[in-house]
Design an enzyme around this catalytic site. Structure first.
Site, short mmCIF file in Angstrom:
data_model
loop_
_atom_site.label_atom_id
_atom_site.label_comp_id
_atom_site.label_asym_id
_atom_site.label_seq_id
_atom_site.Cartn_x
_atom_site.Cartn_y
_atom_site.Cartn_z
N LYS A 186 0.78 10.39 4.15
CA LYS A 186 0.27 11.60 3.72
C LYS A 186 -0.96 12.09 4.57
O LYS A 186 -1.66 11.21 4.86
CB LYS A 186 0.29 11.70 2.28
CG LYS A 186 -0.77 10.81 1.66
CD LYS A 186 -2.05 11.16 1.65
CE LYS A 186 -3.23 10.03 0.73
NZ LYS A 186 -4.44 10.02 1.04
N PRO A 199 -1.70 1.77 8.60
CA PRO A 199 -3.02 1.05 8.42
C PRO A 199 -3.10 0.90 6.90
O PRO A 199 -3.11 2.19 6.30
CB PRO A 199 -3.86 1.86 9.21
CG PRO A 199 -3.52 3.21 9.41
CD PRO A 199 -1.88 3.24 9.45
N MET A 200 -3.35 -0.07 6.40
CA MET A 200 -3.90 -0.31 5.11
C MET A 200 -5.27 0.06 4.76
O MET A 200 -6.27 0.02 5.76
CB MET A 200 -3.73 -1.72 4.55
CG MET A 200 -2.34 -2.18 4.43
SD MET A 200 -2.37 -3.73 3.56
CE MET A 200 -1.24 -4.74 4.69
N GLY A 201 -5.54 0.75 3.88
CA GLY A 201 -7.02 1.34 3.78
C GLY A 201 -7.04 2.34 4.47
O GLY A 201 -8.32 2.41 5.15
N GLY A 202 -6.46 3.24 5.00
CA GLY A 202 -6.46 4.21 5.96
C GLY A 202 -6.48 5.50 5.28
O GLY A 202 -6.90 6.41 6.29
N GLY A 239 -2.15 6.60 2.67
CA GLY A 239 -1.46 6.38 1.46
C GLY A 239 -0.15 5.43 1.75
O GLY A 239 0.85 5.41 1.02
N GLY A 240 -0.24 4.60 2.62
CA GLY A 240 0.73 3.67 2.99
C GLY A 240 1.37 2.88 1.80
O GLY A 240 2.46 2.68 1.45
N SER A 275 3.04 5.14 -0.73
CA SER A 275 4.17 5.50 -0.13
C SER A 275 5.49 4.71 -0.28
O SER A 275 6.49 4.89 -0.77
CB SER A 275 3.96 6.07 1.10
OG SER A 275 5.25 6.68 1.77
N ASP A 296 -1.93 8.20 -6.11
CA ASP A 296 -1.30 8.91 -5.13
C ASP A 296 0.42 8.92 -5.24
O ASP A 296 0.91 9.34 -4.27
CB ASP A 296 -1.45 8.80 -3.86
CG ASP A 296 -2.89 9.28 -3.13
OD1 ASP A 296 -3.42 10.10 -4.03
OD2 ASP A 296 -3.60 9.04 -2.14
C1 LIG Z 1 -8.57 10.27 -3.34
C2 LIG Z 1 -7.11 9.74 -2.80
O1 LIG Z 1 -6.75 9.13 -1.94
C3 LIG Z 1 -6.60 11.18 -2.36
O2 LIG Z 1 -5.17 10.95 -1.90
C4 LIG Z 1 -6.56 9.35 -4.04
O3 LIG Z 1 -6.53 10.35 -5.17
C5 LIG Z 1 -6.57 7.86 -4.27
O4 LIG Z 1 -5.29 7.47 -4.68
P1 LIG Z 1 -5.09 5.72 -4.78
O5 LIG Z 1 -5.41 5.17 -3.72
O6 LIG Z 1 -3.65 5.93 -5.26
O7 LIG Z 1 -6.07 5.55 -5.94
P2 LIG Z 1 -5.96 4.78 -7.26
O8 LIG Z 1 -5.39 3.22 -6.85
O9 LIG Z 1 -5.29 5.36 -8.39
O10 LIG Z 1 -7.64 4.54 -7.62
C6 LIG Z 1 -8.34 3.82 -7.02
C7 LIG Z 1 -9.76 4.01 -7.31
O11 LIG Z 1 -9.99 5.33 -7.00
C8 LIG Z 1 -11.05 5.91 -7.97
N1 LIG Z 1 -10.49 7.27 -8.30
C9 LIG Z 1 -9.09 7.62 -7.96
C10 LIG Z 1 -8.63 8.87 -7.88
C11 LIG Z 1 -9.39 9.78 -8.74
N2 LIG Z 1 -9.16 10.96 -9.20
N3 LIG Z 1 -10.51 9.15 -9.02
C12 LIG Z 1 -11.18 8.11 -8.92
O12 LIG Z 1 -12.24 7.98 -8.98
C13 LIG Z 1 -11.10 5.00 -8.99
O13 LIG Z 1 -12.34 4.28 -8.62
C14 LIG Z 1 -9.95 4.03 -8.79
O14 LIG Z 1 -10.15 2.80 -9.25
N1 LIG Z 2 3.05 -2.56 0.49
C1 LIG Z 2 1.96 -2.36 0.38
N2 LIG Z 2 1.09 -1.62 1.59
C2 LIG Z 2 0.00 -1.39 1.88
N3 LIG Z 2 -0.91 -1.93 0.88
C3 LIG Z 2 -0.52 -2.54 -0.38
C4 LIG Z 2 0.62 -2.80 -0.46
N4 LIG Z 2 0.86 -3.30 -1.75
C5 LIG Z 2 -0.60 -3.39 -2.05
N5 LIG Z 2 -1.10 -2.86 -1.23
C6 LIG Z 2 -2.90 -2.99 -1.33
O1 LIG Z 2 -3.28 -1.13 -1.56
C7 LIG Z 2 -4.40 -1.11 -0.87
C8 LIG Z 2 -4.45 0.39 -0.41
O2 LIG Z 2 -3.49 0.63 0.34
P1 LIG Z 2 -3.09 2.03 1.14
O3 LIG Z 2 -2.23 1.64 2.32
O4 LIG Z 2 -2.19 2.67 0.31
O5 LIG Z 2 -4.33 2.49 1.14
P2 LIG Z 2 -5.04 4.01 1.67
O6 LIG Z 2 -4.08 4.51 2.69
O7 LIG Z 2 -6.40 3.97 1.71
O8 LIG Z 2 -4.48 4.76 0.23
P3 LIG Z 2 -5.06 6.20 -0.36
O9 LIG Z 2 -5.19 7.16 0.73
O10 LIG Z 2 -4.10 6.42 -1.39
O11 LIG Z 2 -6.40 5.92 -0.73
C9 LIG Z 2 -4.32 -2.00 0.36
O12 LIG Z 2 -5.76 -2.61 0.60
C10 LIG Z 2 -3.60 -3.28 -0.36
O13 LIG Z 2 -4.44 -4.30 -0.81
#
Ligand SMILES: C[C@](O)(CO)[C@H](O)COP(=O)(O)OP(=O)(O)OC[C@H]1O[C@@H](n2ccc(N)nc2=O)[C@H](O)[C@@H]1O
Ligand SMILES: Nc1ncnc2c1ncn2[C@@H]1O[C@H](COP(=O)(O)OP(=O)(O)OP(=O)(O)O)[C@@H](O)[C@H]1O
Length: 285
Positions: free
Chosen positions: A11, A94-97, A100-101, A104, A136
């Site tokens: 996403k 990429p994780m943490g990118g 939303g991997g 998703s 997400d």
């Molecule tokens: C910012 C976005 O990436 C937008 O797409 C998301 O709303 C974050 O979604 P996500 O990675 O699925 O987040 P979650 O795993 O639910 O939350 C991770 C952390 O992000 C912070 N968090 C998240 C969503 C939100 N509305 N407020 C927050 O402060 C909180 O510290 C929470 O502990």
């Molecule tokens: N199947 C998986 N794929 C990726 N990450 C995973 C998975 N399962 C658990 N995780 C954990 O979730 C964390 C966040 O991964 P994700 O790839 O969704 O990050 P993101 O792209 O930054 O997401 P967002 O945009 O929702 O913040 C990773 O650092 C990892 O430790």
């Protein structure tokens, strides 16, 4: 035994406004999600033993923390099938990118096993289960371009023209919690007013993440030479928007080798939903 392969799409947050912080630390936000036709590949196979196994690109994530495993286990109470599941993962996102991997993968697991395990839950029920796994996850369960409000759980459908994107990963992993707990994060963008347009929007995390991670700042400056560009979510991926795939591809070909990227297009309905509908159609034949 049945097998189903689905793409867990990336996403983009086309914008991300932070309107305030609640007493529980979560943030009130407004963000526009669009689905991309690019993502991880998950192959679900029913297995005789009633367990959930994950194979493939699982490096670094313990089984029980993997969002695929957690999503599957969350469906267990609704299972009408005696079988377990093996999930083979080809990780492309990429994780943490910020694309939303993980979320998703979780949503795609809910959609696939809801079918294979004959849980027969509605999208509303799957989205509720998804929310307990991450903010997400519901948007991927619903699989449509959507405006999210509240803490991200209030979704309303939104129509956008198809666009082509170059998405670049600057090779830095940005922690969502790190950004949301940072004292310098702006948290006072006014709520969108009636008749708002995309050109009045921004990403409230972008300036902070650029400061904390200079690679993100370099990536954005590089992309901005070619097209309108922005960071997605809490970063670090950045996207540039183009009217044609060829124009995006030409810029990807010039990408400095220390970054990685992909070219794709937005989709009004997620690729996982389209693939699942086609698989179901084949099943009834
Ligand atoms: C910012 C976005 O990436 C937008 O797409 C998301 O709303 C974050 O979604 P996500 O990675 O699925 O987040 P979650 O795993 O639910 O939350 C991770 C952390 O992000 C912070 N968090 C998240 C969503 C939100 N509305 N407020 C927050 O402060 C909180 O510290 C929470 O502990
Ligand atoms: N199947 C998986 N794929 C990726 N990450 C995973 C998975 N399962 C658990 N995780 C954990 O979730 C964390 C966040 O991964 P994700 O790839 O969704 O990050 P993101 O792209 O930054 O997401 P967002 O945009 O929702 O913040 C990773 O650092 C990892 O430790």
């Amino acid at each position: 035994m049945k097998t189903l392969t689905l793409t867990a799409p990336a996403k983009l947050n086309l914008f991300l406004h932070i309107n305030g912080r609640r007493a529980d630390g979560y943030h009130e936000l407004e963000t526009l999600f669009t689905m991309l036709d690019y993502g991880d590949e998950l192959t679900f196979s029913l297995i005789k033993q009633d367990v959930v196994e994950i194979g493939g690109d699982v490096a670094g994530i313990p089984l029980q923390e993997n969002l695929i495993y957690r999503a599957a286990e969350a469906l267990r109470p609704y299972k009408q099938s005696p079988f377990g599941a093996h999930v083979q993962l080809v990780k492309k996102l990429p994780m943490g990118g910020g694309v939303g991997g993980g979320s998703s993968d979780a949503a795609t697991t809910l959609l696939a096993l809801n079918t294979l395990w004959q849980c027969d839950l509605s999208l509303d029920q799957l989205a509720d289960i998804g929310l307990s796994l991450g903010a997400d996850v519901p948007v991927f369960v619903r699989g449509k371009t959507a405006l999210a409000q509240g803490v991200g759980e209030k979704l309303s459908p939104y129509t956008l023209a198809t666009k082509h994107y170059l998405v670049v990963f600057p090779n830095v992993h940005v922690g969502t919690v790190e950004v949301f707990t940072h004292p310098e994060l702006p948290r006072n963008t006014p709520k969108l007013s009636e008749g708002w347009t995309i050109d009045q929007t921004h990403n409230d995390c972008q300036a902070l993440v650029k400061k904390l991670y200079p690679e993100v700042e370099k990536t954005l400056s590089w992309l901005l030479k070619y097209a309108p560009s922005r960071m997605t979510g809490t970063g670090g991926c950045c996207f540039a928007e183009f009217d044609s795939a060829q124009a995006a591809q030409r810029v990807l070909e010039q990408l400095p080798s220390h970054w990685t990227g992909f070219v794709t297009q937005s989709a009004s309905e997620s690729i996982a939903h389209r693939q699942l509908a086609a698989w179901r159609k084949d099943e009834v034949k």
